[in-house]
Design a protein around this motif. Sequence first.
Motif, PDB file in Angstrom:
ATOM      1  N   GLY A 131      -1.473 -15.609 -40.930  1.00  0.00           N
ATOM      2  CA  GLY A 131      -1.435 -14.202 -41.301  1.00  0.00           C
ATOM      3  C   GLY A 131      -2.256 -13.393 -40.316  1.00  0.00           C
ATOM      4  O   GLY A 131      -2.970 -13.944 -39.479  1.00  0.00           O
ATOM      5  N   ILE A 132      -2.163 -12.074 -40.403  1.00  0.00           N
ATOM      6  CA  ILE A 132      -2.929 -11.199 -39.509  1.00  0.00           C
ATOM      7  C   ILE A 132      -3.487 -10.046 -40.334  1.00  0.00           C
ATOM      8  O   ILE A 132      -2.780  -9.459 -41.169  1.00  0.00           O
ATOM      9  N   ASP A 133      -4.748  -9.728 -40.109  1.00  0.00           N
ATOM     10  CA  ASP A 133      -5.365  -8.567 -40.766  1.00  0.00           C
ATOM     11  C   ASP A 133      -4.798  -7.296 -40.128  1.00  0.00           C
ATOM     12  O   ASP A 133      -5.241  -6.877 -39.056  1.00  0.00           O
ATOM     13  N   VAL A 134      -3.824  -6.700 -40.787  1.00  0.00           N
ATOM     14  CA  VAL A 134      -3.136  -5.530 -40.215  1.00  0.00           C
ATOM     15  C   VAL A 134      -4.007  -4.285 -40.209  1.00  0.00           C
ATOM     16  O   VAL A 134      -3.670  -3.284 -39.563  1.00  0.00           O
ATOM     17  N   ASN A 135      -5.130  -4.322 -40.917  1.00  0.00           N
ATOM     18  CA  ASN A 135      -6.009  -3.147 -40.974  1.00  0.00           C
ATOM     19  C   ASN A 135      -7.079  -3.152 -39.887  1.00  0.00           C
ATOM     20  O   ASN A 135      -7.883  -2.226 -39.820  1.00  0.00           O
ATOM     21  N   THR A 158      -8.563 -17.266 -43.125  1.00  0.00           N
ATOM     22  CA  THR A 158      -9.318 -18.071 -42.149  1.00  0.00           C
ATOM     23  C   THR A 158      -9.643 -17.295 -40.875  1.00  0.00           C
ATOM     24  O   THR A 158     -10.511 -17.702 -40.108  1.00  0.00           O
ATOM     25  N   GLY A 159      -8.925 -16.210 -40.628  1.00  0.00           N
ATOM     26  CA  GLY A 159      -9.149 -15.420 -39.416  1.00  0.00           C
ATOM     27  C   GLY A 159      -8.453 -15.969 -38.190  1.00  0.00           C
ATOM     28  O   GLY A 159      -8.470 -15.343 -37.122  1.00  0.00           O
ATOM     29  N   HIS A 160      -7.822 -17.122 -38.329  1.00  0.00           N
ATOM     30  CA  HIS A 160      -7.207 -17.778 -37.174  1.00  0.00           C
ATOM     31  C   HIS A 160      -6.099 -16.925 -36.562  1.00  0.00           C
ATOM     32  O   HIS A 160      -6.069 -16.683 -35.353  1.00  0.00           O
ATOM     33  N   GLY A 161      -5.175 -16.455 -37.395  1.00  0.00           N
ATOM     34  CA  GLY A 161      -4.065 -15.648 -36.891  1.00  0.00           C
ATOM     35  C   GLY A 161      -4.519 -14.321 -36.310  1.00  0.00           C
ATOM     36  O   GLY A 161      -3.961 -13.841 -35.308  1.00  0.00           O
ATOM     37  N   THR A 162      -5.540 -13.715 -36.910  1.00  0.00           N
ATOM     38  CA  THR A 162      -6.076 -12.439 -36.417  1.00  0.00           C
ATOM     39  C   THR A 162      -6.711 -12.625 -35.044  1.00  0.00           C
ATOM     40  O   THR A 162      -6.562 -11.782 -34.153  1.00  0.00           O
ATOM     41  N   HIS A 163      -7.410 -13.740 -34.858  1.00  0.00           N
ATOM     42  CA  HIS A 163      -8.049 -14.042 -33.571  1.00  0.00           C
ATOM     43  C   HIS A 163      -6.990 -14.254 -32.484  1.00  0.00           C
ATOM     44  O   HIS A 163      -7.101 -13.717 -31.368  1.00  0.00           O
ATOM     45  N   VAL A 164      -5.955 -15.018 -32.819  1.00  0.00           N
ATOM     46  CA  VAL A 164      -4.861 -15.277 -31.878  1.00  0.00           C
ATOM     47  C   VAL A 164      -4.162 -13.980 -31.489  1.00  0.00           C
ATOM     48  O   VAL A 164      -3.877 -13.722 -30.311  1.00  0.00           O
ATOM     49  N   ALA A 165      -3.879 -13.136 -32.488  1.00  0.00           N
ATOM     50  CA  ALA A 165      -3.177 -11.870 -32.233  1.00  0.00           C
ATOM     51  C   ALA A 165      -3.964 -10.965 -31.292  1.00  0.00           C
ATOM     52  O   ALA A 165      -3.381 -10.278 -30.440  1.00  0.00           O
ATOM     53  N   GLY A 166      -5.291 -10.971 -31.418  1.00  0.00           N
ATOM     54  CA  GLY A 166      -6.124 -10.133 -30.554  1.00  0.00           C
ATOM     55  C   GLY A 166      -6.076 -10.572 -29.099  1.00  0.00           C
ATOM     56  O   GLY A 166      -6.050  -9.746 -28.187  1.00  0.00           O
ATOM     57  N   ILE A 167      -6.057 -11.878 -28.869  1.00  0.00           N
ATOM     58  CA  ILE A 167      -5.978 -12.394 -27.498  1.00  0.00           C
ATOM     59  C   ILE A 167      -4.677 -11.925 -26.844  1.00  0.00           C
ATOM     60  O   ILE A 167      -4.656 -11.519 -25.687  1.00  0.00           O
ATOM     61  N   ILE A 168      -3.609 -11.976 -27.606  1.00  0.00           N
ATOM     62  CA  ILE A 168      -2.306 -11.564 -27.065  1.00  0.00           C
ATOM     63  C   ILE A 168      -2.217 -10.067 -26.876  1.00  0.00           C
ATOM     64  O   ILE A 168      -1.837  -9.589 -25.803  1.00  0.00           O
ATOM     65  N   GLY A 169      -2.558  -9.302 -27.927  1.00  0.00           N
ATOM     66  CA  GLY A 169      -2.201  -7.890 -27.858  1.00  0.00           C
ATOM     67  C   GLY A 169      -3.173  -6.891 -28.447  1.00  0.00           C
ATOM     68  O   GLY A 169      -2.736  -5.828 -28.930  1.00  0.00           O
ATOM     69  N   ALA A 170      -4.489  -7.176 -28.435  1.00  0.00           N
ATOM     70  CA  ALA A 170      -5.447  -6.151 -28.891  1.00  0.00           C
ATOM     71  C   ALA A 170      -5.236  -4.875 -28.074  1.00  0.00           C
ATOM     72  O   ALA A 170      -4.953  -4.924 -26.875  1.00  0.00           O
ATOM     73  N   GLN A 171      -5.377  -3.736 -28.716  1.00  0.00           N
ATOM     74  CA  GLN A 171      -5.037  -2.457 -28.107  1.00  0.00           C
ATOM     75  C   GLN A 171      -6.006  -2.027 -27.009  1.00  0.00           C
ATOM     76  O   GLN A 171      -7.205  -2.323 -27.068  1.00  0.00           O
ATOM     77  N   GLY A 179      -6.217  -6.922 -25.251  1.00  0.00           N
ATOM     78  CA  GLY A 179      -5.454  -8.158 -25.119  1.00  0.00           C
ATOM     79  C   GLY A 179      -4.714  -8.240 -23.804  1.00  0.00           C
ATOM     80  O   GLY A 179      -4.677  -7.290 -23.022  1.00  0.00           O
ATOM     81  N   VAL A 180      -4.092  -9.365 -23.554  1.00  0.00           N
ATOM     82  CA  VAL A 180      -3.361  -9.579 -22.307  1.00  0.00           C
ATOM     83  C   VAL A 180      -2.145  -8.663 -22.230  1.00  0.00           C
ATOM     84  O   VAL A 180      -1.830  -8.118 -21.171  1.00  0.00           O
ATOM     85  N   ALA A 181      -1.473  -8.470 -23.353  1.00  0.00           N
ATOM     86  CA  ALA A 181      -0.270  -7.629 -23.401  1.00  0.00           C
ATOM     87  C   ALA A 181      -0.432  -6.590 -24.509  1.00  0.00           C
ATOM     88  O   ALA A 181       0.195  -6.691 -25.570  1.00  0.00           O
ATOM     89  N   PRO A 182      -1.270  -5.584 -24.286  1.00  0.00           N
ATOM     90  CA  PRO A 182      -1.637  -4.645 -25.356  1.00  0.00           C
ATOM     91  C   PRO A 182      -0.500  -3.788 -25.907  1.00  0.00           C
ATOM     92  O   PRO A 182      -0.614  -3.258 -27.010  1.00  0.00           O
ATOM     93  N   ASP A 183       0.578  -3.646 -25.147  1.00  0.00           N
ATOM     94  CA  ASP A 183       1.694  -2.832 -25.635  1.00  0.00           C
ATOM     95  C   ASP A 183       2.855  -3.669 -26.167  1.00  0.00           C
ATOM     96  O   ASP A 183       3.930  -3.131 -26.470  1.00  0.00           O
ATOM     97  N   SER A 184       2.649  -4.969 -26.284  1.00  0.00           N
ATOM     98  CA  SER A 184       3.708  -5.813 -26.846  1.00  0.00           C
ATOM     99  C   SER A 184       3.820  -5.546 -28.347  1.00  0.00           C
ATOM    100  O   SER A 184       2.892  -5.052 -28.984  1.00  0.00           O
ATOM    101  N   GLU A 185       4.980  -5.883 -28.904  1.00  0.00           N
ATOM    102  CA  GLU A 185       5.215  -5.684 -30.337  1.00  0.00           C
ATOM    103  C   GLU A 185       4.957  -7.008 -31.051  1.00  0.00           C
ATOM    104  O   GLU A 185       5.709  -7.958 -30.900  1.00  0.00           O
ATOM    105  N   ILE A 186       3.872  -7.033 -31.824  1.00  0.00           N
ATOM    106  CA  ILE A 186       3.463  -8.278 -32.469  1.00  0.00           C
ATOM    107  C   ILE A 186       3.859  -8.296 -33.942  1.00  0.00           C
ATOM    108  O   ILE A 186       3.632  -7.332 -34.674  1.00  0.00           O
ATOM    109  N   TYR A 187       4.449  -9.424 -34.354  1.00  0.00           N
ATOM    110  CA  TYR A 187       4.834  -9.635 -35.745  1.00  0.00           C
ATOM    111  C   TYR A 187       4.077 -10.847 -36.270  1.00  0.00           C
ATOM    112  O   TYR A 187       4.057 -11.900 -35.629  1.00  0.00           O
ATOM    113  N   GLY A 188       3.436 -10.687 -37.405  1.00  0.00           N
ATOM    114  CA  GLY A 188       2.679 -11.788 -37.996  1.00  0.00           C
ATOM    115  C   GLY A 188       3.508 -12.548 -39.009  1.00  0.00           C
ATOM    116  O   GLY A 188       3.872 -12.000 -40.048  1.00  0.00           O
TER     117      GLY A 188
END
Length: 370
Positions: A131-135, A158-171, A179-188
């Motif tokens: 899961g990802i903390d969407v807030n 667990t925070g695992h998915g939120t941590h992964v999502a940030g590496i990929i696409g934190a704004q 993140g590496v690709a901040p403008d990518s469209e991420i779906y959890g």
Amino acid sequence: MKNIIILFTILLVIVLSACSNSTSTISKEKSTEKKKEYLVTFNKQVDLGFTNKLGILLIKKYKYFPVVLAALSNKQYKQLKLDPNVKDIEANTTLHSDSMDVKKNQSLDIPQNLQSKYTGKGIKIAVLDSGIDVNHPDLNIKGVVSFLPNSKPSIDKTGHGTHVAGIIGAQDNQIGITGVAPDSEIYGLKVLNGSDIGKNSALLSAIEWCIDSDIDIIHMSFSSKKFSQAVSTAVGVAYKKNILMVASAGNEGIYLKESISYPGAYNEVIAVGSVNSQGKRSIFSSVGKQLEVMALGEGVYSTEPNNKYGKRDGTSMAAPYVTGVCALLKQKYRNLSNEEIRNRLRNTAIPLGDKFLYGNGLVNPSKLLN
């Protein structure tokens, strides 16, 4: 004589009653026989006629692959095994994340984003995780779906998915990290529970969703030690539809024996190992011939639930960096096939040593994009 007839009649009633009770007991035992969940893979298409004939309880029939999730008794299991149309029957195996211990850190130890004009814009990435903390203010998640019963997709215990999502696409928004690709469209896509454990059946449902939703990249930072014919079939279908798949290699490398875990070990999936900041293989990073490339997987700083940030170790943290880099490449070259992307990753990687330990080397985004 009359007494003998009466006695015989009484004995007959007792015997018949006993037989009836015995039959009832056997019937009850059969009806309460415990069934187990299995994934049944067929050679070409699902034979519903045969499964109906056996009275099999189908929990789910998958749309794009000849696989069903079913509850089977021992007898039904044996009967299906004899069907020449059945390729494999397997227990609904568990998955677990590839993250090591969590090192919370609120310092300003923030990694720099890639200096590139590409940002992953227009690339759809599905993060299959806890899961990802969407807030979180540093994340812009396009959508969330849960494939677990009674589990909210926007809650990441667990925070695992939120941590992964940030590496990929934190704004890139002047706060936290980029993140590496901040403008990518991420779906959890939630496939792991509050203990970072999931089932192959949920993974199949998530892959099915990705095909329906025209996802460009599927990211999987979790592993299983067991080969699954059902999952192998599913990733094969997704790959043919030109969905790129990236996974963590696993954290079982301490004994330097073949240890790349699934789904990273499937031929269609890019398996990513971990190195430290000196470019040395992390002692935990799995090794083997399926290892494709390496990325930083120690002390990786990223988003955590409840507006926090923290460091984590694991191939779970290395793999999303590669996913982000692939998103940049896909943005630049929209028509590249999966094989072309993988060839470019391999050919531009910085060699670090033995391929069994390091694959093709450290992912090199600068050379890859130029």
